[in-house]
Design a protein around this motif. Structure first.
Motif, PDB file in Angstrom:
ATOM      1  N   ARG A  11       0.826  -1.210   0.000  1.00 10.64           N
ATOM      2  CA  ARG A  11       0.000   0.000   0.000  1.00 10.64           C
ATOM      3  C   ARG A  11       0.862   1.263   0.000  1.00 10.64           C
ATOM      4  NH1 ARG A  11      -2.960  -4.040   1.583  1.00 10.64           N
ATOM      5  NH2 ARG A  11      -5.247  -3.965   1.486  1.00 10.64           N
ATOM      6  N   GLU A  32      -4.233   2.553   3.390  1.00 12.77           N
ATOM      7  CA  GLU A  32      -5.257   2.345   2.360  1.00 12.77           C
ATOM      8  C   GLU A  32      -6.111   3.598   2.194  1.00 12.77           C
ATOM      9  OE1 GLU A  32      -7.548   0.200  -0.515  1.00 12.77           O
ATOM     10  OE2 GLU A  32      -5.560  -0.112   0.360  1.00 12.77           O
ATOM     11  N   LYS A  88      -4.141   6.130   0.236  1.00 13.76           N
ATOM     12  CA  LYS A  88      -4.058   5.714  -1.170  1.00 13.76           C
ATOM     13  C   LYS A  88      -5.347   6.045  -1.918  1.00 13.76           C
ATOM     14  CE  LYS A  88      -4.878   1.554  -2.532  1.00 13.76           C
ATOM     15  NZ  LYS A  88      -4.852   0.082  -2.766  1.00 13.76           N
ATOM     16  N   GLU A 103      -5.134   0.036   7.407  1.00 16.43           N
ATOM     17  CA  GLU A 103      -6.329   0.837   7.128  1.00 16.43           C
ATOM     18  C   GLU A 103      -5.969   2.286   6.822  1.00 16.43           C
ATOM     19  OE1 GLU A 103      -8.569   0.238  10.660  1.00 16.43           O
ATOM     20  OE2 GLU A 103      -9.465  -1.668   9.991  1.00 16.43           O
TER      21      GLU A 103
END
Length: 208
Positions: A125, A185, A188, A182
């Motif tokens: 990630r 992500e 991202k 989390e």
């Protein structure tokens, strides 16, 4: 003629006695037969087992997950990812594999396998975030402002977030990893959706 027979008679009689004595004597038999010549020391054949050499026989490997992790690591290597600790190609997985295959128990194997999988998810990630971050900056150079080293700023940003998680005494290692996954992500997805308007751009560069 009679005189000749009388002369040889003693010799004939002596010869007969000698032959008779030899036939009546018991032949000498050895007490034991000689031992057979030695063929050298006898070594037992090595036991053949089905496990790989060096692998603890009681560890049941999750080969499908290991193969998946290997493929994901190779993908990062092909993309020259900064998030494989600057290791040469093949070295990162080699170290992970050695750690997994030298576990002392099945429980330890699965604990480390799950840890390595979470760690790899974080690296994947971060790699995706960094790609988006670079792309945004390349299209909007003015966003860099006075940032001398955006790559270093990016690394420091996520390292700082992990330090905050590590200082929380209420969460264990697994919870901290999940929360980091989390968060990365979330960054991202925001960079992908909002581009240069994402608030994370300024946070990463220390401009806001």
């Amino acid at each position: 003629m009679n005189e000749l027979l009388e002369a040889v008679a003693p010799f004939v009689t002596g010869l007969q006695e000698t032959l008779s004595g030899r036939q009546g004597a018991n032949p000498q038999v050895p007490d034991a037969l000689p031992e057979a010549p030695s063929q050298g020391p006898h070594f037992p054949l090595p036991e053949i087992v089905g496990q790989e050499r060096g692998e603890p026989f009681f560890i049941r490997r999750n080969e499908s997950m290991e193969a998946s992790m290997l493929n994901r690591i190779r993908k990062l290597e092909r993309q020259n990812s900064l998030f494989l600790l600057s290791k040469a190609k093949g070295e990162y997985w080699s170290e992970v594999k050695t750690t997994l295959h030298n576990c002392g128990s099945q429980k330890e194997y699965y604990r480390l396998l799950c840890f390595e999988n979470r760690d790899l998810q974080i690296r994947e990630r971060k790699h995706s975030c960094f790609f988006l971050f670079q792309e945004i900056l390349s299209r909007n150079r003015a966003l860099r402002g006075d940032a001398a080293n955006p790559t270093e700023d990016f690394m420091d940003f996520f390292s700082g977030k992990r330090e905050v998680l590590d200082k929380n005494p209420e969460w264990g290692p697994v919870e901290k990893d999940i929360k980091e996954i989390e968060f990365v992500e979330q960054v991202k997805l925001d960079l992908a959706a909002r581009g240069h308007e994402s608030p994370y751009i300024k946070q990463i560069l220390g401009l806001g």
